[in-house]
Write a protein that holds these residues in place. Structure first.
Motif, PDB file in Angstrom:
ATOM      1  N   GLY A 175       0.823  -1.207   0.000  1.00 56.85           N
ATOM      2  CA  GLY A 175       0.000   0.000   0.000  1.00 56.85           C
ATOM      3  C   GLY A 175       0.856   1.256   0.000  1.00 56.85           C
ATOM      4  O   GLY A 175       1.748   1.414  -0.838  1.00 56.85           O
ATOM      5  N   ARG A 176       0.607   2.139   0.952  1.00 59.39           N
ATOM      6  CA  ARG A 176       1.366   3.394   1.042  1.00 59.39           C
ATOM      7  C   ARG A 176       2.677   3.237   1.815  1.00 59.39           C
ATOM      8  O   ARG A 176       3.440   4.201   1.941  1.00 59.39           O
ATOM      9  N   VAL A 177       2.917   2.065   2.363  1.00 59.26           N
ATOM     10  CA  VAL A 177       4.110   1.845   3.186  1.00 59.26           C
ATOM     11  C   VAL A 177       5.193   1.148   2.362  1.00 59.26           C
ATOM     12  O   VAL A 177       5.017   0.012   1.918  1.00 59.26           O
ATOM     13  N   TRP A 178       6.311   1.839   2.180  1.00 57.42           N
ATOM     14  CA  TRP A 178       7.472   1.315   1.478  1.00 57.42           C
ATOM     15  C   TRP A 178       8.606   1.200   2.493  1.00 57.42           C
ATOM     16  O   TRP A 178       8.898   2.159   3.199  1.00 57.42           O
ATOM     17  N   THR A 179       9.229   0.040   2.586  1.00 57.29           N
ATOM     18  CA  THR A 179      10.308  -0.156   3.547  1.00 57.29           C
ATOM     19  C   THR A 179      11.550  -0.678   2.836  1.00 57.29           C
ATOM     20  O   THR A 179      11.452  -1.327   1.787  1.00 57.29           O
ATOM     21  N   SER A 180      12.711  -0.408   3.426  1.00 54.11           N
ATOM     22  CA  SER A 180      13.959  -0.893   2.829  1.00 54.11           C
ATOM     23  C   SER A 180      14.761  -1.680   3.844  1.00 54.11           C
ATOM     24  O   SER A 180      14.533  -1.609   5.056  1.00 54.11           O
ATOM     25  N   GLY A 181      15.731  -2.435   3.328  1.00 53.31           N
ATOM     26  CA  GLY A 181      16.719  -3.087   4.166  1.00 53.31           C
ATOM     27  C   GLY A 181      17.719  -2.043   4.659  1.00 53.31           C
ATOM     28  O   GLY A 181      17.393  -0.868   4.803  1.00 53.31           O
ATOM     29  N   GLY A 182      18.945  -2.460   4.856  1.00 52.73           N
ATOM     30  CA  GLY A 182      19.938  -1.567   5.449  1.00 52.73           C
ATOM     31  C   GLY A 182      20.446  -0.476   4.517  1.00 52.73           C
ATOM     32  O   GLY A 182      20.700  -0.698   3.342  1.00 52.73           O
ATOM     33  N   ILE A 183      20.561   0.705   5.041  1.00 57.36           N
ATOM     34  CA  ILE A 183      21.207   1.912   4.502  1.00 57.36           C
ATOM     35  C   ILE A 183      21.022   2.091   3.000  1.00 57.36           C
ATOM     36  O   ILE A 183      20.033   2.660   2.570  1.00 57.36           O
ATOM     37  N   THR A 184      21.982   1.640   2.158  1.00 58.18           N
ATOM     38  CA  THR A 184      21.895   1.947   0.726  1.00 58.18           C
ATOM     39  C   THR A 184      20.761   1.219   0.020  1.00 58.18           C
ATOM     40  O   THR A 184      20.440   1.556  -1.123  1.00 58.18           O
ATOM     41  N   ASN A 185      20.134   0.250   0.677  1.00 57.54           N
ATOM     42  CA  ASN A 185      18.919  -0.325   0.092  1.00 57.54           C
ATOM     43  C   ASN A 185      17.828   0.735   0.002  1.00 57.54           C
ATOM     44  O   ASN A 185      16.869   0.589  -0.769  1.00 57.54           O
TER      45      ASN A 185
END
Length: 252
Positions: A175-185
């Motif tokens: 949905g509206r939530v975008w998440t990443s892994g560590g730092i440069t991800n």
């Protein structure tokens, strides 16, 4: 099939909860690169300049305007808006970027309320980088969502925010939530978001100039391989540390 309308302008906020990882926050520059003044300064051909869109960027912190937020590497960032500034209230931002703070810090109630108000309004996309998962999790943004996070902290995140569905990927969207892994991800996430949000040719242009977005969403190495690499690094460091200690002892 429904086609998502592409934005012709963007209002971007970056929520800074000190101390902030500088490299997490660096992705904000990709949004600035969408703007006419940046592309004009690059001396690009007119067809490429015509792709540009207006972008306004707000640097948000509890401390408010005329203050600076401490970041890693002995740097600081000037703040343009407080949590109560009119320009960053629910409904006013297209994007809210949350770079990672200290993973052990618990955000103040005012920060949690700010995030929940934006979530409730359901107008803003959240781009959560690395340990930005922690304030997002405390505010309930991750609840019921398929999300990712820094590989080394996934076990801790799963315990702390059990209502979230954690996966092991460079970035994830629910949905509206975008998440990443560590730092440069976070750069991988932002490249993917630009392709979702703005005209493809403009996203292609910015990602090509910044040389981002060429890594797949899934990691090249499995989680087991990643764990073994960390163990090998710790072992090598331990051996070298003992060798150095022995040399220093002999020198004395």
């Amino acid at each position: 099939m429904t086609t998502t309308a592409k934005s012709t302008s963007l209002r971007v906020g970056m929520l800074l909860i000190p101390p902030v990882q500088l490299l997490d926050a660096a992705g904000i520059d990709a949004f600035g690169m969408l703007a006419p003044d940046y592309l004009n300064a690059c001396g690009l051909p007119q067809p490429l300049l015509d792709l540009a869109i207006p972008v306004s960027i707000h640097y948000i912190s509890q401390s408010g305007p005329d203050s600076h937020v401490p970041m890693t590497s002995s740097t600081t960032l000037p703040i343009t808006d407080s949590l109560t500034s009119p320009a960053v209230q629910p409904g006013q931002l297209d994007v809210l970027l949350i770079p990672g703070p200290d993973p052990n810090a618990i955000p103040d109630r005012a920060v949690v309320d700010f995030l929940r108000a934006h979530q409730k309004f359901d107008r803003t996309d959240f781009l959560i980088i690395c340990t930005g998962n922690f304030p997002a999790g405390y505010a309930g943004l991750l609840d019921g969502k398929r999300v990712t996070g820094p590989r080394g902290l996934l076990p801790k995140l799963k315990v702390k925010f059990p209502a979230a569905k954690f996966v092991d990927r460079r970035w994830e969207r629910d949905g509206r939530v975008w998440t990443s892994g560590g730092i440069t991800n976070g750069l991988d996430l932002i490249a993917a978001y630009l392709h979702y949000k703005v005209q493809k040719e403009l996203a292609d242009l910015v990602c090509a100039m910044a040389e981002i977005g060429d890594r797949p969403q899934d990691y090249d190495a499995g989680k087991a391989s990643n764990t073994l690499w960390w163990l090998w690094l710790i072992l090598r460091s331990l051996v070298k540390g003992k060798a150095k200690h022995g040399k220093d002892k002999k020198a004395n």
